[in-house]
Design an enzyme around this catalytic site. Structure first.
Site, PDB file in Angstrom:
ATOM      1  N   HIS A  65       0.843  -1.207   0.000  1.00 14.05           N
ATOM      2  CA  HIS A  65       0.000   0.000   0.000  1.00 14.05           C
ATOM      3  C   HIS A  65       0.878   1.257   0.000  1.00 14.05           C
ATOM      4  CE1 HIS A  65      -3.183   2.740   1.108  1.00 14.05           C
ATOM      5  NE2 HIS A  65      -4.065   1.782   1.249  1.00 14.05           N
ATOM      6  N   GLU A  69      -0.653   1.050  -5.586  1.00 15.39           N
ATOM      7  CA  GLU A  69      -0.367  -0.140  -4.788  1.00 15.39           C
ATOM      8  C   GLU A  69      -0.311  -1.391  -5.657  1.00 15.39           C
ATOM      9  OE1 GLU A  69      -3.718   2.060  -2.109  1.00 15.39           O
ATOM     10  OE2 GLU A  69      -3.563  -0.128  -1.871  1.00 15.39           O
TER      11      GLU A  69
HETATM   12  O1  TA6 Z   1      -6.067   1.170  -0.808  1.00 18.02           O
HETATM   13  C1  TA6 Z   1      -7.120   2.054  -0.811  1.00 18.02           C
HETATM   14  C2  TA6 Z   1      -7.922   1.873   0.467  1.00 18.02           C
HETATM   15  O2  TA6 Z   1      -8.431   0.585   0.531  1.00 18.02           O
HETATM   16  C3  TA6 Z   1      -8.996   2.949   0.560  1.00 18.02           C
HETATM   17  O3  TA6 Z   1     -10.282   2.420   0.415  1.00 18.02           O
HETATM   18  C4  TA6 Z   1      -8.759   3.582   1.922  1.00 18.02           C
HETATM   19  O4  TA6 Z   1      -9.512   3.020   2.894  1.00 18.02           O
HETATM   20  C5  TA6 Z   1      -7.275   3.333   2.121  1.00 18.02           C
HETATM   21  O5  TA6 Z   1      -7.063   2.064   1.612  1.00 18.02           O
HETATM   22  C6  TA6 Z   1      -6.741   3.509   3.508  1.00 18.02           C
HETATM   23  O6  TA6 Z   1      -7.129   2.498   4.345  1.00 18.02           O
HETATM   24  P1  TA6 Z   1      -6.744   2.554   5.923  1.00 18.02           P
HETATM   25  O7  TA6 Z   1      -7.322   1.334   6.528  1.00 18.02           O
HETATM   26  O8  TA6 Z   1      -5.236   2.564   6.001  1.00 18.02           O
HETATM   27  O9  TA6 Z   1      -7.321   3.834   6.465  1.00 18.02           O
END
Ligand code: TA6
Length: 323
Positions: A176, A280
């Site tokens: 991520h 990601e």
């Molecule tokens: O990767 C994108 C995502 O899944 C978004 O939907 C958003 O929620 C982001 O990740 C961040 O997630 P987190 O759980 O770290 O706040």
């Protein structure tokens, strides 16, 4: 910040890495390359929190409001989503690997490639009884973080099914990565044109991307499916292009929370959405299934190329189609 360093140098010609105390006394490993680039990995989450080029410029985004207090995941850098990406399953958002304590793997099995790179650290996460209560599978997750001679950052994950009950397990995965950008409205992403994607802002409905480079003017949360193995993020203002090369990770998630979601996140500054973009490398659409004894490998290599779009130094097509 307290610093009691320990050097880890297994192989003769390996560059020693430093283990020291980071924010709130959490242990981190610091990798340094002869030409000046560096990277930092926290054992909490197996989480890369810094990647700097040989000018000492930070290439990853970390929120000024990031909380370094387990079990809260760190906002920024490269959180690891395993064994579940986002809410694609019944586990907590993005799984639990990012809020577990990893260990230094002092005796990793031979590494699949004989890369000459000498600056790396091996981390390991093994399933615990606690984990088995929420995800009833025995696994070993080995993560090698490598800093290349030209400052490239590689993350290689090896996940093994150690179940003794003959059961396979299935997971989804993402690196991520939060890239630091000068101004999100000036950034373009190349390599995802005309691909299908699932839009997380529209109940994961499937759409097809238009033909041009992706630009940003509002919240985006899309999972691009079966992408090329190379994706480029062009930051005109910084005359910098990030190139993501990935292996074993067919999908790519693109996320920017924009203003409203930014305000709603306690560990994220209201205006910080202007200076970050998540792209990601992921495996989401087709979850990965491993039988006992089987191992999966997922790798991403990040490069930051100084570039000037107009001087043609970097023709996105040449980057994406070139070596
Ligand atoms: O990767 C994108 C995502 O899944 C978004 O939907 C958003 O929620 C982001 O990740 C961040 O997630 P987190 O759980 O770290 O706040």
């Amino acid at each position: 910040m307290m610093s009691s360093t320990t050097a880890v140098t297994a192989a003769i010609d390996r560059v020693p890495v430093e283990i020291c105390k980071g924010i709130n006394g959490l242990e981190k490993v610091v990798l340094r390359e002869a030409r000046g680039s560096s990277a930092e990995v926290y054992l909490f989450g197996g989480h890369v929190t810094s990647w700097k080029n040989d000018h000492g410029e930070e290439l990853l985004f970390i929120s000024n409001k990031a909380i370094f207090k387990p079990p809260k995941p760190i906002r920024g850098g490269i959180p690891i989503c395993f064994p579940q990406f986002s809410n694609h399953g019944s586990l907590e958002q993005h799984g639990f690997a990012r809020n577990r304590f990893w260990s230094i793997d002092t005796n990793p099995p031979p590494f699949p490639t004989n890369s000459p790179t000498k600056t790396f650290v091996d981390l390991i996460l093994k399933s615990t009884e606690e984990d088995m209560k929420i995800w009833p599978h025995s696994f070993e997750f080995r993560l090698r973080v490598t800093l290349g001679p030209s400052g490239d950052l590689m993350l290689t994950s090896r996940i093994r099914n150690n179940n003794t009950d003959g059961k396979p397990f299935t997971f989804t995965f993402a690196y991520h990565t939060y890239f630091s950008v000068s101004d999100i409205s000036e950034v373009r992403v190349e390599g995802l044109e005309t691909l299908d994607y699932l839009d997380n802002l529209q109940n994961k409905q499937r759409f097809t991307e238009q033909g041009d480079a992706i630009t940003f003017e509002s919240e985006v949360d899309k999972i691009y499916l079966s992408t090329p193995t190379k994706i480029a993020i062009l930051d005109h203002e910084k005359k910098r292009t990030f190139v993501i090369r990935k292996d074993g990770l067919p999908d790519a998630v693109v996320w920017n929370p924009w203003d409203k979601k930014a305000k709603a996140m306690a560990d994220f500054g209201d205006d910080e959405y202007k200076h970050m973009l998540c792209v990601e490398a992921a495996a989401v659409e087709k979850p990965i299934t491993l039988k006992p004894g089987e191992e999966w490998r997922g790798r991403q290599e990040l490069s930051a190329v100084p570039s000037s779009y107009c001087s043609g130094q970097l023709d996105p097509q040449r980057v994406l189609l070139g070596s």
